[in-house]
Design an enzyme around this catalytic site. Sequence first.
Site: not given
Ligand code: 9MR
Length: 377
Positions: A164, A269
Amino acid sequence: MKLNLLVAGILSAVVSLTGCSNEPADTISAQGQFSLKEAFKDKFAIGAAVNELHIADGIESALVAQHYNTLTPENMMKWEEIHPQPDQFSFSRPDALVAFSERQGIQLVGHTLVWHSQTPDWVFYHQDGTRKNRAELLTLMKSHIEAVAGRYKGRVYAWDVVNEAFNEDGTLRQSLWYEIIGDDYLDMAFEYAHEAAPNARLYYNDYNLFKPAKRKGVIELVKRLKSKGIQIDGVGMQAHYALDYPSFDDVEASIEAFSAQGVDVMITELDISVLPFPDDENMGADVGLSIALQDEYNPYTEVLPKEKLDELASRYEALFAIFNRHSDKVGRVTFWGVHDAHSWRNNWPMPGRKDYPLLFGHDKQLKTFATRLPYAG
Ligand code: 9MR
């Protein structure tokens, strides 16, 4: 695979005949033999994001082993979890996941080495609150990557090296990585990852990459790294989608455009929210977005109505038809979570909602439509 499809077909027929498809959860109970990874085995690897629950609990780990041949840790390899303090690493949960994956013959994708989120402040700041300089931050980035990617060398198949890094308009996000190091922080991260784990596949991963401007920014990154001889093997298109978003044409155009750069395309994702989105400007997955819970945006607290379930099914069918058509380009499709109850979408961008974005429901049962996705063709 044919036998599984036959079993799935019979189950679907039984479900329709008995009218069970109108049951609230629209699930099938006797789904023992059906396996997503078997169904997709001639197309691409199929995976899910997992946490420690999914490999510890008997039912969940059995589901994972039955359906997926690739896994991604949802949080446990992120900087704040795996390297919470300068001299402290937390390897026990990732070690357990690596061992579980090896026992099950599952390919593990590491997530993620460099990200603006879930990275502790001490990474960027001295104890007195002043910012570190470029050289200090690069040294730390290198040692972190060596420690983490190096530890799992030969065992973690691929890494989301940088996550990102782009804004929606294709410019680089003004993260602390960018501000302190400069725009070559991505180049350095990929170089360090290659040094630490020379045989690992190295990916760039981001959301909303169907957007033409963001797509263009990432293509320029791929071109630059390749022109400098820096290893980049793939682009992960996070697919945090909704019932009315994005356009299938845009998704397809991005798969084609990334592939034309000579890199693997991964759908990472994947989840499809069925809930109304409270901020039209910011769909996607910006973890910085948080909006207070309002009931009008949380309409299905008991059960998902049949018409919404049908919309979800047709959206998934259309997406998998695209992925199948491009299975020469798409190496992997990974869902962001195993079942609805643990999906991050229940809490983003509004905490405390009930969403239904995955193929397994809140009851951990496979949704009936999942047995009828386009597995061939
Ligand atoms: O699914 C993840 C969630 O449990 C966490 O709280 C969050 C924190 O930043 O990150 C989520 O996963 C993310 C992923 O690592 C990167 N792309 C977006 C995902 C959803 O936020």
